[in-house]
Design an enzyme around this catalytic site. Structure first.
Site, PDB file in Angstrom:
ATOM      1  N   ARG A 111      38.488   8.345   1.836  1.00 28.97           N
ATOM      2  CA  ARG A 111      37.287   8.586   2.989  1.00 28.97           C
ATOM      3  C   ARG A 111      37.185  10.006   3.423  1.00 28.97           C
ATOM      4  NH1 ARG A 111      37.080   4.876   8.042  1.00 28.97           N
ATOM      5  NH2 ARG A 111      36.270   3.235   6.624  1.00 28.97           N
ATOM      6  N   ARG A 138      41.717   4.673  19.806  1.00 26.70           N
ATOM      7  CA  ARG A 138      40.707   3.780  18.652  1.00 26.70           C
ATOM      8  C   ARG A 138      39.938   4.835  18.053  1.00 26.70           C
ATOM      9  NH1 ARG A 138      40.194  -0.228  15.913  1.00 26.70           N
ATOM     10  NH2 ARG A 138      39.954  -2.361  16.629  1.00 26.70           N
ATOM     11  N   LYS A 139      39.299   4.126  16.968  1.00 32.37           N
ATOM     12  CA  LYS A 139      38.249   4.963  16.390  1.00 32.37           C
ATOM     13  C   LYS A 139      37.252   5.484  17.311  1.00 32.37           C
ATOM     14  CE  LYS A 139      35.366   2.522  13.707  1.00 32.37           C
ATOM     15  NZ  LYS A 139      34.537   1.764  13.031  1.00 32.37           N
ATOM     16  N   GLY A 169      31.260  -8.252   5.072  1.00 31.13           N
ATOM     17  CA  GLY A 169      32.308  -9.135   4.774  1.00 31.13           C
ATOM     18  C   GLY A 169      32.934  -9.772   5.654  1.00 31.13           C
ATOM     19  N   CYS A 225      30.971  -3.607   9.396  1.00 28.07           N
ATOM     20  CA  CYS A 225      30.677  -2.243   9.045  1.00 28.07           C
ATOM     21  C   CYS A 225      29.523  -2.121   8.276  1.00 28.07           C
ATOM     22  CB  CYS A 225      31.756  -2.017   7.930  1.00 28.07           C
ATOM     23  SG  CYS A 225      33.501  -2.054   8.447  1.00 28.07           S
ATOM     24  N   GLY A 226      28.929  -3.245   7.986  1.00 26.35           N
ATOM     25  CA  GLY A 226      27.487  -3.283   7.434  1.00 26.35           C
ATOM     26  C   GLY A 226      26.333  -3.534   8.560  1.00 26.35           C
TER      27      GLY A 226
HETATM   28 FE1  SRM Z   1      34.388  -0.035   9.254  1.00 27.80          FE
HETATM   29  C1  SRM Z   1      37.415  -1.089   9.431  1.00 27.80           C
HETATM   30  C2  SRM Z   1      34.808  -0.004   5.852  1.00 27.80           C
HETATM   31  C3  SRM Z   1      31.513   1.622   8.969  1.00 27.80           C
HETATM   32  C4  SRM Z   1      33.605  -1.082  12.293  1.00 27.80           C
HETATM   33  N1  SRM Z   1      35.947  -0.324   7.678  1.00 27.80           N
HETATM   34  C5  SRM Z   1      37.275  -0.785   8.231  1.00 27.80           C
HETATM   35  C6  SRM Z   1      38.204  -0.652   7.055  1.00 27.80           C
HETATM   36  C7  SRM Z   1      38.866   0.829   7.157  1.00 27.80           C
HETATM   37  C8  SRM Z   1      39.167  -1.702   7.147  1.00 27.80           C
HETATM   38  C9  SRM Z   1      40.524  -1.454   6.277  1.00 27.80           C
HETATM   39  O1  SRM Z   1      41.477  -1.048   6.896  1.00 27.80           O
HETATM   40  O2  SRM Z   1      40.376  -1.297   5.335  1.00 27.80           O
HETATM   41  C10 SRM Z   1      37.202  -0.618   5.930  1.00 27.80           C
HETATM   42  C11 SRM Z   1      37.668  -0.230   4.567  1.00 27.80           C
HETATM   43  C12 SRM Z   1      37.174  -0.714   3.526  1.00 27.80           C
HETATM   44  C13 SRM Z   1      36.965  -0.075   2.163  1.00 27.80           C
HETATM   45  O3  SRM Z   1      37.974  -0.082   1.526  1.00 27.80           O
HETATM   46  O4  SRM Z   1      35.860   0.627   2.158  1.00 27.80           O
HETATM   47  C14 SRM Z   1      35.936  -0.254   6.340  1.00 27.80           C
HETATM   48  N2  SRM Z   1      33.410   0.789   7.497  1.00 27.80           N
HETATM   49  C15 SRM Z   1      33.890   0.676   6.421  1.00 27.80           C
HETATM   50  C16 SRM Z   1      32.382   1.437   5.670  1.00 27.80           C
HETATM   51  C17 SRM Z   1      33.118   2.050   4.185  1.00 27.80           C
HETATM   52  C18 SRM Z   1      31.290   0.415   5.194  1.00 27.80           C
HETATM   53  C19 SRM Z   1      30.675   0.744   4.079  1.00 27.80           C
HETATM   54  O5  SRM Z   1      30.558   0.094   2.987  1.00 27.80           O
HETATM   55  O6  SRM Z   1      29.838   1.520   4.126  1.00 27.80           O
HETATM   56  C20 SRM Z   1      31.933   2.290   6.470  1.00 27.80           C
HETATM   57  C21 SRM Z   1      32.668   3.773   6.607  1.00 27.80           C
HETATM   58  C22 SRM Z   1      32.169   4.612   7.477  1.00 27.80           C
HETATM   59  C23 SRM Z   1      32.582   6.086   7.478  1.00 27.80           C
HETATM   60  O7  SRM Z   1      32.320   6.608   6.219  1.00 27.80           O
HETATM   61  O8  SRM Z   1      33.481   6.317   8.015  1.00 27.80           O
HETATM   62  C24 SRM Z   1      32.216   1.827   7.930  1.00 27.80           C
HETATM   63  N3  SRM Z   1      32.798   0.320  10.229  1.00 27.80           N
HETATM   64  C25 SRM Z   1      31.717   0.799  10.131  1.00 27.80           C
HETATM   65  C26 SRM Z   1      30.755   0.624  11.196  1.00 27.80           C
HETATM   66  C27 SRM Z   1      29.137   1.158  11.055  1.00 27.80           C
HETATM   67  C28 SRM Z   1      29.146   2.575  11.834  1.00 27.80           C
HETATM   68  O9  SRM Z   1      29.860   3.350  12.016  1.00 27.80           O
HETATM   69  O10 SRM Z   1      27.795   2.647  11.861  1.00 27.80           O
HETATM   70  C29 SRM Z   1      31.400  -0.048  12.078  1.00 27.80           C
HETATM   71  C30 SRM Z   1      30.499  -0.749  13.168  1.00 27.80           C
HETATM   72  C31 SRM Z   1      30.348   0.331  14.208  1.00 27.80           C
HETATM   73  C32 SRM Z   1      31.562   0.764  14.955  1.00 27.80           C
HETATM   74  O11 SRM Z   1      32.746   1.145  14.422  1.00 27.80           O
HETATM   75  O12 SRM Z   1      31.462   0.603  16.247  1.00 27.80           O
HETATM   76  C33 SRM Z   1      32.755  -0.416  11.429  1.00 27.80           C
HETATM   77  N4  SRM Z   1      35.449  -0.881  10.726  1.00 27.80           N
HETATM   78  C34 SRM Z   1      34.904  -1.447  11.725  1.00 27.80           C
HETATM   79  C35 SRM Z   1      35.808  -2.152  12.458  1.00 27.80           C
HETATM   80  C36 SRM Z   1      35.604  -2.568  14.081  1.00 27.80           C
HETATM   81  C37 SRM Z   1      35.926  -1.644  15.046  1.00 27.80           C
HETATM   82  C38 SRM Z   1      36.354  -2.142  16.287  1.00 27.80           C
HETATM   83  O13 SRM Z   1      36.227  -1.475  17.173  1.00 27.80           O
HETATM   84  O14 SRM Z   1      37.104  -3.269  16.387  1.00 27.80           O
HETATM   85  C39 SRM Z   1      37.149  -2.122  11.778  1.00 27.80           C
HETATM   86  C40 SRM Z   1      38.338  -2.879  12.191  1.00 27.80           C
HETATM   87  C41 SRM Z   1      38.961  -1.974  13.083  1.00 27.80           C
HETATM   88  O15 SRM Z   1      38.759  -0.753  13.158  1.00 27.80           O
HETATM   89  O16 SRM Z   1      40.112  -2.403  13.615  1.00 27.80           O
HETATM   90  C42 SRM Z   1      36.673  -1.467  10.759  1.00 27.80           C
HETATM   91 FE1  SF4 Z   2      35.943  -4.771   5.144  1.00 30.97          FE
HETATM   92 FE2  SF4 Z   2      34.444  -3.676   7.092  1.00 30.97          FE
HETATM   93 FE3  SF4 Z   2      33.453  -5.163   5.439  1.00 30.97          FE
HETATM   94 FE4  SF4 Z   2      34.969  -6.427   6.878  1.00 30.97          FE
HETATM   95  S1  SF4 Z   2      32.832  -5.322   7.475  1.00 30.97           S
HETATM   96  S2  SF4 Z   2      34.992  -6.697   4.850  1.00 30.97           S
HETATM   97  S3  SF4 Z   2      36.467  -4.590   7.345  1.00 30.97           S
HETATM   98  S4  SF4 Z   2      34.409  -3.180   5.077  1.00 30.97           S
END
Ligand code: SRM
Ligand code: SF4
Length: 583
Positions: free
Chosen positions: A109, A229-230, A493, A498-499
């Site tokens: 990433r 956290r993030k 998913g 994330c979507g």
């Molecule tokens: Fe996300 C975790 C993908 C945007 C909320 N997210 C993950 C992980 C890293 C899970 C993992 O360990 O594998 C996913 C990686 C999958 C992969 O192989 O791609 C993943 N998140 C993504 C992406 C790639 C989705 C996409 O297809 O676009 C986005 C990457 C953004 C970037 O470039 O950094 C992505 N994730 C988001 C967003 C949207 C946003 O930022 O506007 C959110 C909701 C907003 C937020 O964070 O408040 C989001 N992702 C999460 C969460 C829930 C966070 C929480 O506070 O619980 C997780 C799980 C976690 O962090 O425990 C997570």
């Molecule tokens: Fe993976 Fe985020 Fe999609 Fe859940 S919402 S399946 S953590 S990329």
């Protein structure tokens, strides 16, 4: 615990000895920045906190090269690397193991501040992932205006970080787990006649604040390397709020001061998670729109979050919980006082009133005028944000030919070619890359606004597959109905969202579902909870509760019919008279 935690080389277990020849001096660790009281809470905190104290993840910035060298020398293989390293610490380098879905493969990433990327960087990405083949070697545009590369080996990932640091002023470091994510800005920065703030220099400055070590000049900033956290930061450039400030931990909402200066009202705490989904709350503060003032604000918010955030319960560790614990008013006072304590002359003022006159959010896809009469911006649809190697090279070629090598990514997982000369538009629209394949300038109001998270093909947390299913299903929906305006259908998913399904017009979130099999017995199938009516832009709101639950999506014609029905009932769609050719 000593305040300055010793950095330990994982391979030889000796303090501060790295095998990487590029690490010329010892660097502070993330943990070393934590005050004693925070360290105590981390010691008694959750497993990740304890893991971070045991082996500081900021040392992964050099361990990465050490692992890569040993793997290449044949003295280490992936199975010998500790679980915490593979599954957690390496995330500080932006290199994430995807072993659960694709054994032996990693995802990388990036950090692309303001989503602006150059054609030569896209080609470097394409060259890197090409050897992994069509299925694994793909590139995704993310919902944070960013890029993820797939199919990588750790060794190739390590080489790529070196090349990015040396030649592209870019890094993947600090892009995952407990770090501040890619800084989102306006995709129309500097192009737009309605722009209030050019977000580019501010996004770059925040990116450097997070990911550049001022002491050593190296990428990776340990000062923000041990957050609870993030952390998400978004900067809007105008009233369209293309950056979605209301779902970020820090949202900068541009508003002119009554005295005419330009700045941002500050909103905080927006986030989405399994446990809770929350819109930002206003801090009642206004910050001048210059990199100097804004980085002071971000530093204060990050410092208090780092030192005071919850280290016990990861579901209560996002910024919103701290803001609520302190109370918005007290929190706001603390941020203002912290900024003033830096003695840099930055003063946060009272939030300023928003303009209330009518405003229509602009479209990003398609051909549009720019502030400069002779130039156009051209938004191109990338279904589900996924690019093959060949498509990525096409994008780079188009950028070189029409937009001086510049590509702008959007949080809708598409891209914009900026500054295209008006008299080149006809030629651009006839380019085979935009007429013969998946990429399109005019994808229509049904398929065009689709967004999809990664899903089960690669993501270990997924309940359902998303990208490939979403692309097929939305093509079917497009064959059924046409809509007078774009209808934003988002797929995600699992409940991490994330979507961003709660922000969508129609959002499908992976969920369990059942249907009767041929023998009349109920069996588990892929399913979704469906959200309806989230809004974006000025005054955007989230749809917090599902409109339909546990809807089977295994029959793609059936779910396409459900989505088409929701479009007709709620968004003015009508049955198509003529079916598009490609379906
Ligand atoms: Fe996300 C975790 C993908 C945007 C909320 N997210 C993950 C992980 C890293 C899970 C993992 O360990 O594998 C996913 C990686 C999958 C992969 O192989 O791609 C993943 N998140 C993504 C992406 C790639 C989705 C996409 O297809 O676009 C986005 C990457 C953004 C970037 O470039 O950094 C992505 N994730 C988001 C967003 C949207 C946003 O930022 O506007 C959110 C909701 C907003 C937020 O964070 O408040 C989001 N992702 C999460 C969460 C829930 C966070 C929480 O506070 O619980 C997780 C799980 C976690 O962090 O425990 C997570
Ligand atoms: Fe993976 Fe985020 Fe999609 Fe859940 S919402 S399946 S953590 S990329």
């Amino acid at each position: 615990m000593a305040r300055l935690a010793a950095a330990v080389c994982l391979s030889c277990a000796s303090a501060m000895v790295y095998h990487n020849p590029t690490a010329v001096q010892s660097r502070r660790t993330g943990t070393s920045f934590l005050p004693d009281s925070t360290l105590e809470r981390a010691e008694a905190g959750n497993k990740i906190e304890q893991g971070k104290l045991k082996k500081d993840p900021t040392n992964a910035w050099t361990d990465l090269y050490d692992f890569a060298a040993k793997i290449r020398a044949g003295t280490l293989d992936y199975s010998e690397i500790e679980d915490f390293d593979i599954n957690s610490r390496l995330k500080w380098t932006g290199i994430l193991s995807r072993f659960r879905r694709t054994p032996g493969r990693f995802m990388m990433r990036l950090r692309i501040p303001n989503g602006i990327v150059k054609a030569d960087t896209l080609r470097l990405f394409a060259d890197t992932i090409e050897p992994y083949g069509d299925e694994l070697g793909v590139m995704d545009i993310t919902t944070r205006q960013n890029i993820q590369l797939r199919g990588l080996t750790l060794e190739d990932g390590a080489d790529l970080t070196k090349a990015l640091h040396a030649d592209h002023n870019m890094t993947s470091f600090q892009s995952a787990l407990d770090n501040a994510r890619n800084v989102v800005g306006s995709p129309l920065a500097g192009l737009d006649d309605l722009e209030l703030v050019d977000t580019r220099p501010i996004a770059n400055a925040i990116n450097d604040l997070i990911s550049l070590d001022k002491e050593t000049g190296e990428r990776g900033n340990p000062q923000w390397g041990n957050l609870p956290r993030k952390f998400n930061i978004a900067i809007s450039g105008g009233r369209d709020d293309f950056a979605h400030t209301y779902i970020n931990d820090i949202g900068l909402d541009p508003v002119p001061h009554q005295d005419g200066r330009i700045g941002f009202n500050v909103v905080v705490g927006g986030y989405m998670s399994i446990k809770r989904v929350a819109e930002s709350v206003p801090l009642g503060l206004w910050v001048p729109a210059d990199p100097y003032s804004v980085t002071a604000l971000c530093e204060a918010i990050l410092r208090i979050f780092r030192d005071e955030g919850n280290r016990k319960d990861r579901q209560k560790a996002r910024l919103m919980w701290l803001v609520e614990d302190m109370g918005v008013e007290e929190y706001s006072k603390a941020i203002k006082a912290e900024v003033e304590s830096y003695g840099r002359g930055v003063v946060l003022e009272e939030a300023q009133p928003h303009e209330t006159g009518a405003f229509e959010r602009r479209e990003l896809l398609g051909v549009h005028a720019q502030a400069d009469e002779g130039l156009r911006r051209v938004g191109v649809h990338v279904p589900a944000g996924r690019l093959s190697v060949e498509e990525a090279r096409h994008v780079a070629d188009l950028a070189d030919r029409y937009s001086e090598g510049e590509v702008r990514l959007t949080v809708e997982q598409n891209f914009i070619l900026p500054n295209v000369p008006a008299d080149s538009i006809d030629a651009l629209l006839q380019e085979p890359a935009l007429t013969m394949g998946r990429l399109a300038v005019d994808p229509g109001n049904v398929k065009g606004p689709m967004v999809s998270c990664t899903g089960a093909q690669f993501c270990p947390l997924a309940i359902i597959e998303t990208k490939t299913v979403a692309e097929r299903v939305m093509a079917k929906v497009d064959a059924l109905v046409e809509a007078p305006k774009p209808v934003r259908v988002h797929w995600t998913g699992c409940p991490n969202s994330c979507g961003q399904v709660q922000a969508a017009d129609i959002g499908l979130m992976g969920a369990p579902a059942k249907r009767k099999n041929d023998e009349g017995k109920m069996k588990a199938v892929a399913g979704a909870n469906i959200f309806l009516g989230g809004t974006i832009g000025e005054g955007g709101h989230l749809a917090l509760d599902p409109h339909m639950k546990n809807v089977p999506i295994d029959d793609e014609d059936e779910i396409a019919g459900v989505i088409a029905g929701l479009m007709k009932e709620n968004f003015g769609a009508v049955d198509r008279v003529e079916v598009p050719k490609e379906v």
